[in-house]
Design an enzyme around this catalytic site. Sequence first.
Site, PDB file in Angstrom:
ATOM      1  N   PHE A 115      -3.451  -1.405  -2.289  1.00  0.00           N
ATOM      2  CA  PHE A 115      -2.579  -1.958  -1.253  1.00  0.00           C
ATOM      3  C   PHE A 115      -2.646  -1.047  -0.040  1.00  0.00           C
ATOM      4  O   PHE A 115      -2.391   0.147  -0.138  1.00  0.00           O
ATOM      5  CB  PHE A 115      -1.123  -2.071  -1.732  1.00  0.00           C
ATOM      6  CG  PHE A 115      -0.234  -2.656  -0.662  1.00  0.00           C
ATOM      7  CD1 PHE A 115      -0.185  -4.030  -0.471  1.00  0.00           C
ATOM      8  CD2 PHE A 115       0.506  -1.836   0.177  1.00  0.00           C
ATOM      9  CE1 PHE A 115       0.605  -4.573   0.541  1.00  0.00           C
ATOM     10  CE2 PHE A 115       1.290  -2.380   1.190  1.00  0.00           C
ATOM     11  CZ  PHE A 115       1.341  -3.747   1.358  1.00  0.00           C
ATOM     12  N   ASP A 122      -5.506   7.070   1.309  1.00  0.00           N
ATOM     13  CA  ASP A 122      -4.237   6.488   1.746  1.00  0.00           C
ATOM     14  C   ASP A 122      -3.116   7.137   0.935  1.00  0.00           C
ATOM     15  O   ASP A 122      -2.874   6.768  -0.210  1.00  0.00           O
ATOM     16  CB  ASP A 122      -4.284   4.960   1.521  1.00  0.00           C
ATOM     17  CG  ASP A 122      -2.976   4.255   1.869  1.00  0.00           C
ATOM     18  OD1 ASP A 122      -1.969   4.946   2.113  1.00  0.00           O
ATOM     19  OD2 ASP A 122      -2.962   3.008   1.893  1.00  0.00           O
ATOM     20  N   LYS A 181       5.455   6.592   4.596  1.00  0.00           N
ATOM     21  CA  LYS A 181       6.756   6.403   3.939  1.00  0.00           C
ATOM     22  C   LYS A 181       7.707   7.608   3.967  1.00  0.00           C
ATOM     23  O   LYS A 181       8.704   7.588   4.663  1.00  0.00           O
ATOM     24  CB  LYS A 181       6.544   5.929   2.501  1.00  0.00           C
ATOM     25  CG  LYS A 181       6.008   4.497   2.442  1.00  0.00           C
ATOM     26  CD  LYS A 181       6.042   3.930   1.049  1.00  0.00           C
ATOM     27  CE  LYS A 181       5.837   2.435   1.026  1.00  0.00           C
ATOM     28  NZ  LYS A 181       4.452   1.978   1.017  1.00  0.00           N
TER      29      LYS A 181
END
Length: 397
Positions: free
Chosen positions: A138, A223, A252
């Site tokens: 993702f 990532d 995040k």
Amino acid sequence: MDSEKVIARDNNYVLHTYNRNPIVLEKGHGVHAYGPEGQNYLDFTSGIGVNSLGYCDLEWAEAVSRQAHKLQHTSNLYYTAPCSKLAKALCRRTGMSKVFFGNSGAEANEGAIKAARKYSHDRYGDGRSTVITLVNSFHGRTLATLTATGQAGFHQYFGPFNEGFAYAPAGDIDTLTKLVDEHTCAIMLELVQGEGGVVALDPLFVQEVRSLCDEKDLCLIVDEVQTGVGRTGTFLACEQYNLRPDIVTLAKGLGGGLPIGAVLVNDKIAAGMGPGTHGSTFGGNPVVCAGANVVLGRLDERFLAAVREHGAQLRAGLEKLPHVTEVSGLGLMLGVQFEDGIQAADVLAACRERGLLVLTAKTRLRLLPPLVVTAHDIERALVILDEVLCGMDPLRP
Ligand SMILES: *Cc1c(COP(=O)(O)O)cnc(C)c1O
């Protein structure tokens, strides 16, 4: 305003792209969130890995507020101290050379893809632009990062999707090697696939990917939007994999609750990204950077050792719960697989009824508590999970 009214108004006016839990959160402190009618939740979601210091950490809130009173935004036409301070701290912590700041994970990954293609273009010319990502990955919701996301379910409705992406199954170096051709410029991966079900990659595979990238001069983009900033028990998950990426993305947990994304690059990649090649109006915003600077200041070796210790405690407790077949993940990023007949979504709903907030990822329950979670909070969460699971019968769902 009471919960019912807030929910009704939201349902009337906010686009229904999310399946929200039917609760309103009004304020929070540490690991606890409170609703308008006094509901008290033990929050093991941290806003999907964002509130790294928990809700409203005092030092963080004061630094953000002080910066908001001083200067809230300048644009990138001027220098500000919080931005350069954060950039220096990030480079020192990660061994990378330079940073670009944006506002989200997807935006950071877009920047990473651009930087990899620019390097390849400068060195090899046109036509060497394909990014290989992993099945079940993702990488975000923008068009390029949706395309990069290796899940067919995300490749619907919004086409045409971008050219220049290919997918290889995680752990299968032979298939990945065969996919690499004269058009390939980069390989992009998450070390623990978060949304894909909290699946950690095999360290041997990761080393093979690094070797393949070295051999073919491909950029290795890691990532770390979810795994980064202490989530897995080290500042980057790369450290546990003994991995030197060419590009790392963060988002995040970096701002402690404020929107920020970062693209960290090595010298080789930095050289191609000169003035005009990339930009973001809000990127490097001083208020957001002031918050991120508090997060980075807090994450010293002792703090990270506590994350590892609490991660081990939580994992050991989860493994002992009824109906649990497997616990996956690293540090305080954990996934729980149940026996057939027990649905993670049902466990989530039952936990919420008992005041514990958790997440799901694919078939798994997913736990992302704030990094400041204590041994006592973990015990409390395990007691609630035990009560919930004891009340479930896989034979009679
Ligand atoms: C959440 C996530 C993203 C997307 O981040 P946004 O801030 O929602 O754009 C990208 N990659 C990974 C690994 C993520 O977990």
